[in-house]
Design a protein around this motif. Structure first.
Motif, short mmCIF file in Angstrom:
data_model
loop_
_atom_site.label_atom_id
_atom_site.label_comp_id
_atom_site.label_asym_id
_atom_site.label_seq_id
_atom_site.Cartn_x
_atom_site.Cartn_y
_atom_site.Cartn_z
N ASP A 1 9.66 42.93 29.50
CA ASP A 1 8.24 43.30 29.94
C ASP A 1 7.71 44.19 28.98
O ASP A 1 8.29 45.29 28.46
CB ASP A 1 8.10 44.02 31.25
N PHE A 2 6.46 43.95 28.29
CA PHE A 2 6.18 44.46 27.02
C PHE A 2 5.60 45.91 27.45
O PHE A 2 6.07 46.91 26.81
CB PHE A 2 4.79 43.68 26.56
N THR A 3 4.73 46.12 28.49
CA THR A 3 4.34 47.44 28.86
C THR A 3 5.57 48.24 29.36
O THR A 3 5.41 49.62 28.98
CB THR A 3 3.23 47.24 29.99
N LEU A 4 6.36 47.78 30.31
CA LEU A 4 7.23 48.47 30.85
C LEU A 4 8.35 48.97 29.71
O LEU A 4 8.95 50.08 29.85
CB LEU A 4 8.17 47.69 31.93
N PHE A 5 8.67 48.34 28.82
CA PHE A 5 9.60 48.61 27.83
C PHE A 5 9.19 49.83 27.04
O PHE A 5 9.79 50.68 26.80
CB PHE A 5 9.88 47.48 26.86
N PHE A 6 7.67 49.70 26.55
CA PHE A 6 7.34 50.90 25.69
C PHE A 6 7.10 52.06 26.73
O PHE A 6 7.43 53.23 26.09
CB PHE A 6 5.98 50.53 25.21
N ARG A 7 6.68 51.80 27.83
CA ARG A 7 6.75 53.11 28.69
C ARG A 7 8.20 53.73 29.16
O ARG A 7 8.02 54.92 28.98
CB ARG A 7 6.07 52.74 30.17
N SER B 1 -1.92 45.60 20.08
CA SER B 1 -1.07 46.82 20.41
C SER B 1 -0.75 46.92 21.98
O SER B 1 0.14 47.63 22.28
CB SER B 1 -1.48 48.15 19.72
N VAL B 2 -1.72 46.39 22.68
CA VAL B 2 -1.48 46.88 24.19
C VAL B 2 -1.06 45.29 24.80
O VAL B 2 -1.01 45.40 26.21
CB VAL B 2 -2.96 47.39 24.83
N GLY B 3 -1.07 44.38 24.14
CA GLY B 3 -0.66 42.91 24.70
C GLY B 3 -1.83 42.26 25.52
O GLY B 3 -1.64 41.43 26.30
N PHE B 4 -3.15 42.66 24.94
CA PHE B 4 -4.39 41.60 25.54
C PHE B 4 -4.70 40.63 24.93
O PHE B 4 -4.94 40.64 23.78
CB PHE B 4 -5.40 42.90 25.48
N ALA C 1 -0.49 48.84 12.43
CA ALA C 1 0.56 49.79 11.86
C ALA C 1 0.49 51.14 12.66
O ALA C 1 1.47 51.63 13.37
CB ALA C 1 0.90 49.83 10.49
N GLU C 2 -0.72 51.62 12.37
CA GLU C 2 -0.85 53.00 13.20
C GLU C 2 -0.47 52.87 14.62
O GLU C 2 -0.15 53.86 15.16
CB GLU C 2 -2.18 53.54 12.72
#
Length: 491
Positions: free
Chosen positions: A368-374, A244-247, A335-336
């Motif tokens: 960018d995964f993090t930037l999109f969700f932010r 979920s955090v891309g780690f 999912a949660e």
């Protein structure tokens, strides 16, 4: 400092007291001219220790192996494990020592010195850690913890003047890793494959006494089943958090899997920049066994290896039933977490497909995964969605707009305001993550004895959801040269 710790720290040795089959008492080999370059106040407080300053020479000696904490009996733990799918019997603490356990406010914490020098399990290694890998582990533990994902942490970083040979000559370093347990899947594999079954029973009872006291004292088979179910659940929750955090962990061997579901043994890990499901962060992983999108499957593979080690205690049907929990737990946990990232407080049948379709857009558009969700956390249904369009290649704008229309319809089913949703999303989707290019900048500065960037990134990672408006550059996506940096296992 030494007097304060002597009066505060009461080390126990419940693990090493289990007996010589579990490892070997081993003195550390001190680093040359150790000096503390960073201290983690929150972990210091976690152990109930008095505050520590970077310039405290006694602390540098205690956390580098030059001196021992009062009552410490350093112990190299023996274990085995599957590495890249093949069983290796010759594993153990090759550069680390369990100094003992500390109890504080009802919790027990292991102190584990990394970079302690050679042990009986070093094989051909020098038993050292280097500043580069030590900084990476130190920061990763804080980053994941702040994101709500179980992880080991560390007390402080000690640098030294001692040269250590890796791909090139590097500076030796050490840290004391702090965790509720350092017991790995590989501990149980070791006792199973060497047929030391009485010791295996003792280890099951030891772990259950700490983490499953409700079954402590029950027949060992009942304890073993409870422990395996506990580990399956914790492991499913862990990998759901990573995804979920891309780690990407990078080296999910069974000897790097914690029995209590902590992120453990940081090596060539990486957080996603662009959303790339097949991202491989370990340049030694030529087949992609430990790629980002392979993690859920390989954790299940590791759990199967652990279950096989429990086959001396549990029948086949019980083992299958325990392992059968994994996939539904993983799906539910992921999912949660993704619903929270999307700001969805209620559960709806179409949520998984909505999420999957968004991830497909992110992958196709190399977003960018993090930037999109932010950025999505600030979205209020505006058209055009300029801030989101700016992150996505023009060829994907139509697909994104179609998805946003579906998202708008889904949000209408929620029972809270857009302001409340945005607030929760901003506490779920971080602004700051430990991108590899940032870690590399910090490492290069530290190698030049500039520790300011380390302090800055450390602070940002401990509060990754805050705006920190004076540090916008630390939230920026990497330049192309900062993506896919080669990261090795060598420490």
């Amino acid at each position: 400092m030494s007097t304060d710790i002597a009066n505060t720290l009461k080390l126990q040795h419940q693990y090493s007291d289990l007996g010589p089959v579990f490892g070997t008492p081993t003195p550390p080999t001190p680093l040359e001219k150790p000096r503390t370059i960073h201290v983690n106040p929150s972990v210091i407080a976690l152990l109930g220790l008095p505050p520590v300053s970077v310039g405290d020479t006694a602390w540098a000696e205690l956390t580098s192996g030059a001196k021992l904490f009062p009552g410490s009996v350093p112990f190299a733990m023996k274990y085995t494990g599957h590495q890249f799918g093949s069983y290796n019997p010759d594993l153990g603490d090759g550069r680390a020592l369990l100094l003992g356990e500390v109890e504080h406010q009802g919790q027990r914490w292991d102190l584990h010195l990394k970079g302690a020098g050679q042990t009986p399990y070093s094989r051909f290694g020098d038993g050292r850690a280097v500043l580069r890998s030590t900084i990476r582990e130190y920061l990763a533990g804080e980053a994941l913890t702040a994101l709500g994902i179980r992880s080991t942490r560390a007390l402080s970083i000690v640098a030294s003047s001692e040269p250590v040979a890796r791909e090139k000559m590097e500076a030796g370093a050490a840290l004391i890793r702090v965790a509720e347990s350092h017991i790995r899947f590989g501990h149980f594999e070791y006792l199973f494959y060497t047929r030391q079954l009485e010791a295996q029973h003792k280890l099951v009872e030891h772990v259950c006494a700490q983490f499953l006291p409700e079954v402590s004292g029950h027949p060992v088979q009942e304890q073993a089943e409870a422990l395996l179910r506990f580990t399956v659940r914790r492991s499913a929750e862990l990998v759901a958090g990573w995804q979920s955090v891309g780690f990407a962990h990078g080296v999910l061997n069974t000897d790097n899997m914690s029995i209590i579901g902590d992120t453990f043994d940081f090596g060539p890990y990486g957080f996603l920049d662009d959303y790339e499901p097949g991202f491989i962060c370990n340049h030694s992983d030529h087949t992609g066994r430990y790629a980002f999108d392979a993690q859920p499957g390989v954790v299940l593979w590791n759990l199967n290896a652990l279950a096989h080690a429990f086959s001396s205690l549990l029948d086949t049907e019980t083992l299958k039933d325990c392992l059968g929990q994994y996939q539904p737990l993983l799906v539910d946990c992921f999912a949660e977490r993704m619903r929270r990232k999307l700001g969805l407080a209620l559960e709806d049948d179409g949520d998984q497909q909505l999420c999957a379709d968004l991830l497909q857009i992110l992958e196709s558009g190399q977003v960018d995964f993090t930037l999109f969700f932010r950025t999505l956390s600030h979205y209020c249904g505006e058209r055009p969605a300029a801030s989101l369009h700016a992150l996505v290649a023009p060829a994907q704008h139509q697909a994104l707009d179609t998805w946003l229309s579906r998202y708008d319809q889904r949000l209408q089913k929620e029972q809270r305001s857009a302001t409340e949703r945005s607030h929760d999303m901003l506490r779920t989707n971080p602004k700051f993550v430990l991108r590899n290019y940032l870690a590399q900048q910090v490492i290069e500065a530290a190698e030049a004895e500039d520790y300011g960037p380390l302090e800055t990134l450390f602070t940002l990672l401990q509060s990754p959801f805050d705006e920190h408006t004076s540090h916008e550059e630390w939230a920026a996506p990497p330049p192309e040269s900062g993506k896919h940096l080669p990261i090795s296992c060598s420490s």
